[in-house]
Every structure is written in structure tokens, then in C-alpha cells.
Motif scaffolding. Structure first.
Motif, PDB file in Angstrom:
ATOM      1  N   THR A 279      -3.614  15.269  -0.971  1.00  0.00           N
ATOM      2  CA  THR A 279      -2.683  15.135   0.317  1.00  0.00           C
ATOM      3  C   THR A 279      -3.408  14.231   1.373  1.00  0.00           C
ATOM      4  N   LEU A 280      -2.517  13.429   2.047  1.00  0.00           N
ATOM      5  CA  LEU A 280      -3.389  12.268   2.801  1.00  0.00           C
ATOM      6  C   LEU A 280      -2.861  12.738   4.334  1.00  0.00           C
ATOM      7  N   LEU A 303     -12.165  10.036   4.633  1.00  0.00           N
ATOM      8  CA  LEU A 303     -11.157   9.417   5.097  1.00  0.00           C
ATOM      9  C   LEU A 303      -9.665  10.359   5.493  1.00  0.00           C
ATOM     10  N   GLY A 304     -10.221  11.470   5.146  1.00  0.00           N
ATOM     11  CA  GLY A 304      -9.349  12.656   5.388  1.00  0.00           C
ATOM     12  C   GLY A 304      -8.422  13.043   4.105  1.00  0.00           C
ATOM     13  N   VAL A 305      -8.733  12.459   2.908  1.00  0.00           N
ATOM     14  CA  VAL A 305      -8.090  12.833   1.798  1.00  0.00           C
ATOM     15  C   VAL A 305      -8.565  14.205   1.361  1.00  0.00           C
ATOM     16  N   GLN A 306      -7.585  15.028   1.012  1.00  0.00           N
ATOM     17  CA  GLN A 306      -7.986  16.417   0.502  1.00  0.00           C
ATOM     18  C   GLN A 306      -7.447  16.583  -0.756  1.00  0.00           C
ATOM     19  N   ARG A 307      -7.924  17.378  -1.548  1.00  0.00           N
ATOM     20  CA  ARG A 307      -7.313  17.650  -2.987  1.00  0.00           C
ATOM     21  C   ARG A 307      -6.292  18.717  -2.508  1.00  0.00           C
ATOM     22  N   ALA A 308      -5.099  18.485  -3.234  1.00  0.00           N
ATOM     23  CA  ALA A 308      -3.755  19.478  -3.116  1.00  0.00           C
ATOM     24  C   ALA A 308      -4.045  20.866  -3.527  1.00  0.00           C
ATOM     25  N   VAL A 325      -3.195   6.531  -5.904  1.00  0.00           N
ATOM     26  CA  VAL A 325      -1.990   5.871  -6.653  1.00  0.00           C
ATOM     27  C   VAL A 325      -0.890   6.619  -5.892  1.00  0.00           C
ATOM     28  N   LEU A 326       0.067   5.833  -5.445  1.00  0.00           N
ATOM     29  CA  LEU A 326       1.109   6.273  -4.685  1.00  0.00           C
ATOM     30  C   LEU A 326       2.662   5.625  -5.492  1.00  0.00           C
ATOM     31  N   PRO A 333       4.542  12.037  -4.078  1.00  0.00           N
ATOM     32  CA  PRO A 333       2.881  12.742  -4.171  1.00  0.00           C
ATOM     33  C   PRO A 333       2.029  11.604  -4.200  1.00  0.00           C
ATOM     34  N   ALA A 334       0.661  11.957  -4.094  1.00  0.00           N
ATOM     35  CA  ALA A 334      -0.344  11.037  -4.068  1.00  0.00           C
ATOM     36  C   ALA A 334      -1.360  11.557  -5.117  1.00  0.00           C
TER      37      ALA A 334
END
Length: 441
Positions: A279-280, A303-308, A325-326, A333-334
Motif C-alpha cells: 500500500t502506498l 518512503l511510507g510504502v507498507q506491505r499489504a 509496479v503499478l 493495486p501496487a
């Protein structure tokens, strides 16, 4: 000269006397020989050029170890398959010959890997393949465990490829591979790539790996349970069941082991997953996507990216380099992709294909839910030709969109994000009519 883009010099270098004879026969054809309308005239002219083009392949075939007998038997009288998608018939048929009739102008052809991303991930299909995959795993467990041990590729990944490519061998493969590949090599969009595939297909027959009737394929010439092109067979097919034959058509162990061998040689890392869904944070800069902007997982976390799903990343993997990958930009989803994601794209060069295979594999191996944590939002749909024109315009303005092919790859999505920023549009990194209209005007 792989493409069917004919010049007088090119034809004169190939077979001047033979072509002149064929051309004269065409020009003097009477009504009883089928010259009834512009489409018939045009097709007969192109078929004559095709016959000469095939004969021009002999030096390459001979150098590859193909006998003249095999060459003549397989190619003599071979006709173009006009039903195939993504054809670009020559216009005119040859210098001074019939022009391409308007009725035969190529029309945009849909292809699942390059349409609206959400449509590729229908729950019904995912569940069917996951359930079928578990049943196939039970059926072939000893072979799959041995394949995984030998090649380091998870059995679930191999199972998912098998399911996606041919529904575990049940999908109809309606085309003759030699005809399909020859047609694509003569007048397909990627003609230069198919020419060596045709030589490789003849070599399969020459070496008696398979008979011509066994070479049933997709429209692009991919064959067998796991859809190998002829050069894939040459490079990666293995005899895993020990019967002395590399048989991707009738032996499931051979086909699955061959797919694993292919992934292994392309760089599969048995210590990494294929990707992590993530999740972004709000207002994340989606232009940071793509392999050229890879970072260690620890930096993505910064950078604030977390595992879903709130799960932590494995501590031992925090130093792994991954890229974002977007597939639908910020409208879907990311994923943080590993080297293995790139390896799956070498099997089929599509982001959604790699995500699909990886997700089905996770459903088979770990019973993960059918739906991603991230949701698909509505996106606009475009023809490939419109995206192609959009890419050409962006390139003319100095942008790097990657391959100019009418497909929305990561570099095109990056460029879209940059243009959205510059034009004050909402940041999505996915094409919209609002942006395309502004760029093309």
C-alpha cells in the motif's frame, strides 16, 4: 530481410527469374484462375511474393542443419494464414503490384495482456485455475517436487504457468505452428523476431522431436502444455520423464520441467518471492515506478510504502532491491517486484501476466484470497493505435516512453505521470482522454 516490405532491389537479389515467372503468371491469370475482385487479386500477388520469400530462407535453414528434403516438404505450397491477428500486409503487394484493398486494412486487435488491467483478474478465472492447480499438484506431486528441487523454481509457479497458458493442457491450440510462424515472419508486427522461430520449427521436425501434425499452436506459434516457441524448445526443453525424448506436447513432466528450466536459466532466485503487494501513502509520487528506479525494501519503507495487510517484510529481505509496479497507475493495486517478477516477464512480457501467474501461484501454495488488498478503479479504454500515436507525440517532445508499441508499459506510465504534473492534472500515471487530447492537439 525479415519483414514483408518489398523493394525492387530486394526482390532482384532473391530470385529474379523465378519471381518474374510467378509475376507473369499472376498478371496473365484468366477469370477461371480466381482473379475476380481486388481482394483476390491482392492476396494472390502477396502469396506469390510469400512463396519466393520462403525459398530465400534456404541458406539459413541449410546452415541450421535442415535437409533440403525437410525444407521442401514442410514449406512447398505453404499458404499464408490471413486469419491471424497483428498482421501488416505489404502495400503494395510488390513494386508496381496491387495495392492493399481498403477492406483488408489491419484493424485494432484486442489482447488480454494489454487491455484494461482489471479485466485480466476475474475472480472466476483465478479461482478456477487455483483449484485446478491444487488438483494437478496432487496428481503430479512426485514430479513437481523433483522439478522444484532440480531447478529451484516453486512448483506453484510452474503450475500457474501451465494453467494460464493452456488450462492444464485442455485449451484448444487451433493453428499449425509452421504456417502461423511463417505468416508472422512474413507480414507480422514483429516479423524479424519470427524469422528465426521458423527455422527453429523446421529443426524440430528435422530432428524428429515432433511431427508436423503435433505442432499445434497459438496464433503466435507457441506450442505444447506450457507454450514454448520453437527457439524456447531448442534452448530449454528437457527430457524429465527419462524416455529419451524432449516432449512438451504429450509429457506433462517434460513440459513442466522445461518451463522450470527456462525460468532457472533466465535468473530465477529461489530465495525471493515474485513480488509483495503493498500500500502506498497518500499523495505518493507514482513516477517512482519501474525497474530503473529500484530501491532496497528498507528505503521503500522509509518512503511510507507498507506491505499489504499490515504484515511486515521479512527482516532478512530488507536489503533486497525491488521496484514498484503499478499496472493501473494509482487506480489499482501496487506491488514491489523482485528479480523473479522480471524473470516471469521474460516468459511473457506483460506486467499483468507476471502478476497473474504470481498470484495464482500464491493461491495454490498459500491459499491467499482471490482479491488483492488494493482495489481496481474504473479506467478509460483505448485502442492500441491511439496509444501508439500518443507515444509517438511524447517521443517527438523529448520523452522516453520505452518501446513505441501502443502498449502502456512502465516508462509510458512514468511519462504520463510527468505530463500530468506539468499540466496540473490529477496524478494517476495511467492514460486518460483528458491527457491524450492535450498532448495530441
Amino acid at each position: 530481410m525479415g519483414r514483408a516490405r518489398f523493394t525492387a532491389r530486394a526482390l532482384s537479389l532473391r530470385a529474379p527469374v523465378a519471381f518474374a515467372v510467378a509475376l507473369a503468371a499472376f498478371l496473365t491469370a484468366g477469370p477461371d484462375q480466381g482473379a475476380a475482385d481486388p481482394v483476390s487479386d491482392y492476396r494472390r500477388a502477396v502469396e506469390a511474393s510469400f512463396a519466393q520469400w520462403l525459398q530465400g530462407l534456404w541458406p539459413e535453414a541449410e546452415a541450421a542443419g535442415i535437409s533440403r528434403a525437410t525444407f521442401d516438404e514442410q514449406l512447398k505450397g505453404l499458404a499464408l494464414d490471413w486469419s491471424l491477428p497483428q498482421l501488416e500486409p505489404p502495400d503494395p503487394a510488390y513494386p508496381g503490384g496491387p495495392a492493399l484493398p481498403a477492406a483488408m486494412k489491419p484493424k485494432p486487435q484486442p489482447q488480454a495482456e494489454f487491455g484494461v488491467p482489471e479485466h485480466y483478474f476475474k475472480a472466476r478465472s483465478l479461482n478456477a485455475l487455483a483449484n485446478g492447480g491444487r488438483a494437478q499438484y496432487r496428481k503430479f506431486a512426485p514430479a513437481l517436487k523433483a522439478i522444484e528441487k532440480q531447478y529451484g523454481v516453486p512448483a506453484s509457479i510452474v503450475i500457474a504457468i501451465w494453467g494460464r497458458e493452456t488450462a492444464f493442457g485442455q485449451a484448444a491450440l487451433p493453428y499449425d505452428a509452421v504456417s502461423a510462424i511463417a505468416t508472422q515472419a512474413f507480414m507480422g508486427r514483429r516479423a524479424d523476431e519470427f524469422r528465426p522461430q521458423l527455422i527453429a520449427a523446421l529443426k524440430i521436425i528435422e530432428l524428429k522431436h515432433a511431427t508436423r501434425p503435433m505442432l499445434k499452436s497459438s496464433w503466435a506459434g507457441a506450442m505444447g502444455h506450457t507454450q514454448f516457441l520453437p527457439q524456447d524448445f531448442e534452448d530449454h526443453a528437457v527430457d524429465f520423464d527419462g524416455d529419451g525424448r524432449r516432449d512438451i506436447w504429450r509429457s506433462v513432466p517434460d513440459a513442466l520441467a522445461s518451463a522450470a528450466n527456462s525460468l532457472h536459466h533466465k535468473g530465477w532466485d529461489d530465495k525471493q518471492p515474485w513480488a509483495y503487494e503493498v500500500t502506498l501513502p497518500k499523495n505518493f509520487d507514482c513516477t517512482l515506478q519501474g525497474p530503473d528506479q529500484a530501491l532496497p525494501i528498507s528505503e521503500w519503507i522509509g518512503l511510507g510504502v507498507q506491505r499489504a495487510g499490515g504484515r511486515p517484510f521479512p527482516k532478512e529481505r530488507l536489503g533486497d532491491w525491488t521496484f514498484l509496479v503499478l499496472p493501473a497507475g494509482m487506480k489499482g493495486p501496487a506491488f514491489l517486484a523482485t528479480t523473479n517478477f522480471s524473470v516471469l516477464k521474460l516468459y511473457n512480457n506483460s506486467d499483468v501476466y507476471a502478476i497473474f501467474v504470481g498470484h495464482v501461484a500464491d493461491m495454490v501454495a498459500y491459499n491467499v484470497p482471490v482479491n488483492f488488498v488494493g482495489t481496481w478503479q474504473p479506467v478509460e479504454r483505448f485502442t492500441r493505435d491511439r496509444i501508439l500515436a500518443f507515444q509517438e507525440k511524447l517521443v517527438s517532445q523529448g520523452h522516453d516512453v520505452g518501446k513505441v508499441d501502443g502498449l502502456v508499459g512502465f516508462k509510458t506510465r512514468q511519462t504520463i505521470g510527468k505530463e500530468e504534473k506539468a499540466r496540473g492534472l490529477p496524478l494517476t500515471c495511467y492514460p486518460s482522454n483528458a491527457l491524450i487530447n492535450q498532448v495530441l492537439k
